[in-house]
Design a protein around this motif. Sequence first.
Motif, mmCIF file in Angstrom:
data_model
loop_
_atom_site.group_PDB
_atom_site.id
_atom_site.type_symbol
_atom_site.label_atom_id
_atom_site.label_comp_id
_atom_site.label_asym_id
_atom_site.label_seq_id
_atom_site.Cartn_x
_atom_site.Cartn_y
_atom_site.Cartn_z
ATOM 1 N N CYS A 602 4.123 -2.512 0.282
ATOM 2 C CA CYS A 602 5.303 -1.772 0.729
ATOM 3 C C CYS A 602 6.162 -1.295 -0.431
ATOM 4 O O CYS A 602 7.094 -0.500 -0.229
ATOM 5 C CB CYS A 602 6.129 -2.639 1.685
ATOM 6 N N ALA A 608 3.245 2.558 1.530
ATOM 7 C CA ALA A 608 4.315 2.160 2.447
ATOM 8 C C ALA A 608 4.211 2.837 3.814
ATOM 9 O O ALA A 608 4.247 2.160 4.850
ATOM 10 C CB ALA A 608 5.675 2.405 1.811
ATOM 11 N N CYS A 613 5.298 0.026 6.979
ATOM 12 C CA CYS A 613 6.286 -0.905 6.446
ATOM 13 C C CYS A 613 7.635 -0.720 7.141
ATOM 14 O O CYS A 613 8.031 0.400 7.470
ATOM 15 C CB CYS A 613 6.434 -0.704 4.937
ATOM 16 N N ASN A 619 9.086 -8.140 0.573
ATOM 17 C CA ASN A 619 7.732 -7.870 0.115
ATOM 18 C C ASN A 619 6.930 -9.142 -0.134
ATOM 19 O O ASN A 619 5.720 -9.095 -0.262
ATOM 20 C CB ASN A 619 7.771 -7.054 -1.184
ATOM 21 N N ALA A 713 3.643 -6.486 5.669
ATOM 22 C CA ALA A 713 3.602 -5.106 6.155
ATOM 23 C C ALA A 713 3.164 -5.075 7.616
ATOM 24 O O ALA A 713 2.629 -6.043 8.144
ATOM 25 C CB ALA A 713 2.638 -4.293 5.296
#
Length: 918
Positions: A602, A608, A613, A619, A713
């Motif tokens: 991400c 991303a 995301c 993260n 994610a």
Amino acid sequence: MKYGSCFRVLSFAAAFFAPVWAFAAQSGNSAPVHGSVTDPSGAVIPGATVHLTNPVSGLDRTAIADATGNFEIPNVPFNRYQVEVTAPGFAKLRQALDIHSVIATNLNLVLQIAAASQTVTVEANAASDLVENDPTFHTDVDRDLFTKVPLESQSSSLSALVTATTPGISSDSNGMFHGMGDHAQNSFSVDGQPITDQQSKTFSNQLPSNSIQSLEVIAGAPPAEYGGKTSLVIVATTRSGQGVTRPTGSITGTYGTFGSSTAGFDLAYGGKTWGNFLEMDGLNTGRFLDPPEFAVFHDKGNEENAFDRVDFRFSDADSMHFDLNYSRSWFQTPNAYDNLQVQNVIEGGVSSSPVLGTIGDADQRSQIETFNISPTYTRVVSNYSVFNLGAFVRKDFYHYYPSNDPLADRGPANLQTSSIGQGRTLLNAGLHSDLSYDRGIHTIKMGVQFDHTFLRENDSLGIVDPLYPFSAPCVDANGNPLPGYATPAQCGAETGGANPNYNAVLAPYDFTRGGGYYRYAGRADIRELGLYVQDQIKAGNWTFNLGIRGDLYNGLTAASQAEPRLGASYTLKPSGTVFTVSYARTLETPFNENLVLSSNGCQDPVLAPLLSCTPGVSNTLRPGYRNEFHAGFQQAAGRHIIVSGEYVWKYTHNAFDFSVLGNTPITFPIDWHNSKIPGYVLHVDVPSWHNFTAYSVMSSVSARFFPPQVAGAGATVGQTGLPFRIDHDERFNQTTHFQYTLPRGKFLTGLWYGFNWRYDSGQVAGQAPCYNPLSNDPNSACDATSTTLNGQPAVDLSGLTADQEFQSGLMCDGVRATPGNKLPAVCAASEFSSTLLQIPAPGTGNNDHDPARIAARSLFDMSLGKEDLFHGDRYKVNFDLTAVNVTNKYALYNFLSTFSGTHYVSPRSLTAKISINF
């Protein structure tokens, strides 16, 4: 405990153990049983038969006393057994035996001069022989039982075996099982080697079930020696050739439905001081994975396994054994009808009028190679203590190949918009050492475990959907993305203007507009150190498990924790009842599979949007902690039935789950704020009685997760901020098995029959359309598909393809969807139904209390066999026939699951097997 102080404590403990490692020890969860058989005067009795059995687990071993009256039965798993000794002219001797540590058990068996039909019973009674006074709830299964249990999966037979014999497991597709309400929080201990990485056939290659001698599946509070993924701990003891003085083995072959065929070979050979067991097998099938259609196509696969265990005893005190395993699998990603004759851009991708045409069928494939080397050096320090030192190296090579034409990988917009490739390796190397001491009322075990995991991830992603909302430069008058065009500057009057969501960073990686793959490489080293000490204390009718474990995790983030593990049981001997309570604190660590992609993806501007995301989500996946409480019982009714059960309550802070990358087997971990998992498990056993054996395992375990998503994610659920049921939550499931063997002396001696009934109430199907707007319930599971038709409640079906409607058995006004016949975009809620899903009544859907589920299903499997078909002496031929899903039940495992998509159970399949035993 702070990170630094925990590290110093564990380092000191490791240094403390280092001098002792010079001695080594016996590993695993088995021990040898040896001894002598004499008459009352002390004279040895050569040729006496020593018979060791457990009617619950199915273990049945026999040894013959040698010329000196001595015997040995190696590799006996921890459990409670009955020993029966016979010799001509002597009364039969029967006594109980409890094996609970790696210390060898020495039996001095004294036979009395025979009287008519006399049996001398020592320390045994009908009830206490069958129950275990262990505070930890577990299931024991020996090879003599599970070889006749019909299994639903040939390519993941070990997972299928655990699912068929253990309560608390929700069965999922592709050999995945969810133990005690958790998603893949399972670990294996194979001859003492810890394996905490996933063993589903889409992650790794499993140890072949033909190499397993016995299993102990721990579903209760884990003892201190087990760390990592402990919701379900599968303790496996492999087969050994030690003591097998005449070569013994088998050659097997099978053939069945879907063109499935196998061939296998195993050989055990050895002596008193050495032994070797070798197993090799291969599988080729047209249905390797569970596909998204009941019909089977593009689902070929093959697998090859080789396992070797070598034992050698240097002296009465020193021995060593090696486990060596190599497996390879290759398989196609099953296609849905949506993956056939895929339509995509074939010309003019950056023009205002791109040409769309047929690309062909998707052709995504995987290959996995796994090797494992695990030597263990053993030293018997004294009559009361044993020590071991073990090492292991295990590596998975995972390769995922996209279609030769990446544009053929285009799937439905809600499922796959990218062509994806992956080359990933997971190398795990480590050491484990433990000292066991068994004397008096104490059974003490202390040990150190260290492992280092090397993660290397290489991914290729490219957009293959010309309507992908972040890569289409232009939109139409309604704001919908348009195919074609290279930049927003080209959006003329014939369009609705530039796409406000357009992301120029993705342009070089859009195949439909002349782009190529984006290459991502990630790597991480994960180090884990664990130290534990535990003591099992037997005091009268009481048994206490007292232990503590310390874990240090150092990966993309760091954590440490002290973890008490406590348990107590009380045996009410007159009634044969055991009552248990237990508690465990555990460190919950992230899954290693695709951990780097989920943790760092991400932060990457290209990945991303492709990983969905969520803004504000961390993260880094951080380890969490769990408190779990258990209370249970075990009750024997004479020698004919044993009932055991347990209630469990688990609370986890930082609860891990998975999300999936498109329509692929590539999944990555995510992290929720917390979870609550309550439930119960029951196990009913009918030991062998007049050649009849049966058991039934059942459970109800919830999986309640609480937002927000805190790391990783790809979040797709929990957007209301209220609790929800994860997709493997299941209200109730059960498996009942029985088998009958024709008694000896009958015309068809050796004929046996086995039967399985598996009932599943259905896992959560969170993506099923239904009606209940948020205005009715703030925790509605249906808001995204709630609408109106002529002012009346209705369900919006526009987000599904015709095939997805067909896969889920959707119907509107009595008309069922087909792959080529989509239902109306809006269907009145009163006319909406499904044959394969349990959809909440209009206005009642709730993410926590009443989510949509897969429809309940009952699957029946049968097997019929004949041992020693031709009444051979040296060579015996066995034949059996297994039928899976004999009623050809049309049912789903899951539907658009956030973990694995949609999969059907296997259609009816027949498999014939012939084996030559020598």
